[in-house]
Enzyme design. Structure first.
Site, PDB file in Angstrom:
ATOM      1  CB  ILE A  67       7.114  11.442   3.537  1.00  0.00           C
ATOM      2  CG1 ILE A  67       8.585  11.078   3.240  1.00  0.00           C
ATOM      3  CG2 ILE A  67       6.486  12.202   2.380  1.00  0.00           C
ATOM      4  CD1 ILE A  67       9.514  12.240   3.011  1.00  0.00           C
ATOM      5  N   GLY A  84       6.006   8.155   1.367  1.00  0.00           N
ATOM      6  CA  GLY A  84       6.907   7.847   2.488  1.00  0.00           C
ATOM      7  C   GLY A  84       7.759   6.625   2.170  1.00  0.00           C
ATOM      8  CG  HIS A  85       5.921   2.777   1.814  1.00  0.00           C
ATOM      9  ND1 HIS A  85       4.571   2.997   1.715  1.00  0.00           N
ATOM     10  CD2 HIS A  85       6.102   2.056   2.946  1.00  0.00           C
ATOM     11  CE1 HIS A  85       3.952   2.418   2.738  1.00  0.00           C
ATOM     12  NE2 HIS A  85       4.856   1.845   3.504  1.00  0.00           N
ATOM     13  CG  MET A 125       2.216  10.698   3.381  1.00  0.00           C
ATOM     14  SD  MET A 125       2.968  10.501   1.761  1.00  0.00           S
ATOM     15  CE  MET A 125       2.603  12.120   1.093  1.00  0.00           C
ATOM     16  CE  LYS A 154       2.999   7.336  10.692  1.00  0.00           C
ATOM     17  NZ  LYS A 154       2.585   5.974  10.527  1.00  0.00           N
ATOM     18  CB  ALA A 190      -0.973  -0.010   1.174  1.00  0.00           C
ATOM     19  N   GLY A 194      11.697   4.008   8.278  1.00  0.00           N
ATOM     20  CA  GLY A 194      11.185   5.361   8.494  1.00  0.00           C
ATOM     21  C   GLY A 194      11.169   5.756   9.966  1.00  0.00           C
ATOM     22  CB  SER A 201      -0.528   1.668   4.491  1.00  0.00           C
ATOM     23  OG  SER A 201       0.783   1.713   4.008  1.00  0.00           O
TER      24      SER A 201
HETATM   25  P1  AMP Z   1       4.912  -0.150   6.575  1.00  0.00           P
HETATM   26  O1  AMP Z   1       4.604  -0.511   5.160  1.00  0.00           O
HETATM   27  O2  AMP Z   1       3.897   0.714   7.218  1.00  0.00           O
HETATM   28  O3  AMP Z   1       5.326  -1.345   7.412  1.00  0.00           O
HETATM   29  O4  AMP Z   1       6.208   0.758   6.511  1.00  0.00           O
HETATM   30  C1  AMP Z   1       7.364   0.328   5.847  1.00  0.00           C
HETATM   31  C2  AMP Z   1       8.458   1.328   6.094  1.00  0.00           C
HETATM   32  O5  AMP Z   1       8.067   2.610   5.615  1.00  0.00           O
HETATM   33  C3  AMP Z   1       8.800   1.511   7.579  1.00  0.00           C
HETATM   34  O6  AMP Z   1      10.197   1.647   7.724  1.00  0.00           O
HETATM   35  C4  AMP Z   1       8.071   2.789   7.913  1.00  0.00           C
HETATM   36  O7  AMP Z   1       8.631   3.480   9.005  1.00  0.00           O
HETATM   37  C5  AMP Z   1       8.247   3.571   6.631  1.00  0.00           C
HETATM   38  N1  AMP Z   1       7.252   4.638   6.526  1.00  0.00           N
HETATM   39  C6  AMP Z   1       5.905   4.503   6.645  1.00  0.00           C
HETATM   40  N2  AMP Z   1       5.308   5.702   6.552  1.00  0.00           N
HETATM   41  C7  AMP Z   1       6.285   6.626   6.385  1.00  0.00           C
HETATM   42  C8  AMP Z   1       6.317   8.048   6.243  1.00  0.00           C
HETATM   43  N3  AMP Z   1       5.215   8.761   6.256  1.00  0.00           N
HETATM   44  N4  AMP Z   1       7.526   8.646   6.096  1.00  0.00           N
HETATM   45  C9  AMP Z   1       8.664   7.920   6.092  1.00  0.00           C
HETATM   46  N5  AMP Z   1       8.707   6.574   6.218  1.00  0.00           N
HETATM   47  C10 AMP Z   1       7.544   5.938   6.372  1.00  0.00           C
END
Ligand code: AMP
Length: 277
Positions: free
Chosen positions: A175, A36-37, A183, A148, A32, A146, A185
């Site tokens: 981000i 940010g990703h 941001m 985040k 998703a 991130g 998902s």
């Molecule tokens: P997730 O798909 O939510 O498990 O996130 C995968 C990676 O993307 C993790 O390292 C998160 O910290 C990073 N991430 C998610 N949202 C953001 C964001 N808004 N800004 C920067 N990194 C992000």
């Protein structure tokens, strides 16, 4: 861009890179994908020759009552977004990552039970497990996570150090949407009304930061922030806390780097955010 779904296929592609003397950067995700990703991928590119992005919604980090089944899965769009950015998109299967009878666990210790760990006691153990498995499979030189998920980043560093893994962990800035909402998902879960309220979380963090920089007592500043978040329309606040940015232990001054971390609910949707003080 190679789309790879098995460990064997992954290993054979990575072996070719390594034979050519190329370094490998890695960004694990649950898909998703949003900007940010994609920022993680760009940062990884600054540190490595070839980039692997994994997409795997990890059952080990969801409790039975959480949103594993309804977590957004948008594989086709994700692949389109990564085209031209990643060298390998790795989409492992649940069956290969967690074959029947797999019962190895990683315990992340005390820090895994604090902040996020209070509401989600198994979350960080599940994250540590999948990230360790993915690290063993990809064997990256560099991995980007991130800020985040600030506590997650801290725990990944702890696990990497604890298991003596020769992987450099890089933290990437948060981000945000134009209105300040970090941001995520999970933002797609927000109703139209709640989406309008959501930026108040970041605004509260910024206001508490200003109070602290203006010399306000930490407990009073946090109390003000907690009240402000609930009054903005959040249905429940899990925590608003000031922690050391390095150790994540509670901070009683802002003379060394600290981080203000928050988690709050808008309806059923749980949002997290944090800022550096
Ligand atoms: P997730 O798909 O939510 O498990 O996130 C995968 C990676 O993307 C993790 O390292 C998160 O910290 C990073 N991430 C998610 N949202 C953001 C964001 N808004 N800004 C920067 N990194 C992000």
């Amino acid at each position: 861009m190679q789309i790879i779904r098995t460990i064997a296929d992954l290993r054979s592609h990575l072996a070719t890179y390594r034979k050519n003397g190329e370094t490998i950067g890695f960004a694990p995700t649950m898909g998703a994908l949003h900007s940010g990703h994609l920022s993680l991928v760009e940062i990884a590119k600054q540190h490595a020759d070839k980039i692997v992005v994994s997409i795997f919604v990890n059952p080990a980090q969801f409790a039975p009552h959480e949103d594993f089944d309804k977590y957004p899965r948008t594989e086709e769009q994700d692949l389109a977004k990564l085209k031209g950015h990643a060298d390998i998109v790795y989409l492992p299967s649940k069956e290969e990552l967690y074959p029947q009878g797999f019962d190895i666990k990683i315990a992340t210790g005390k820090i895994g039970q604090e902040l996020e760990g209070i509401t989600r006691p198994h979350f960080f153990d599940g994250v540590a497990l999948v990230v360790t498995k993915l690290f063993m499979q990809v064997q990256p030189d560099v991995a980007v996570f991130g800020e985040k998920d600030f506590q997650q980043l801290h725990i990944i560093r702890k696990v990497t150090n604890g298991f003596d893994m020769p992987i450099e962990i890089i933290g990437a800035p948060i981000i945000r949407e134009r209105d300040g909402l970090a941001m995520s998902s999970r933002n797609v879960y927000l109703s139209e009304t709640n989406r309008k309220i959501a930026p108040a979380l970041y605004q509260a963090l910024c206001q508490v930061k200003d109070l602290l920089h203006n010399g306000k007592n930490i407990d009073e500043a946090l109390e003000w922030g907690r009240k402000n978040i609930v009054e903005s329309g959040f249905s429940k606040l899990d925590y608003l806390e000031l922690r050391s940015a390095d150790t994540l232990s509670p901070a009683n001054n802002i003379n060394t780097p600290t981080r203000l971390l928050v988690a709050a609910y808008l309806g059923e949707t749980r949002l997290i955010d944090n800022i550096a003080i």
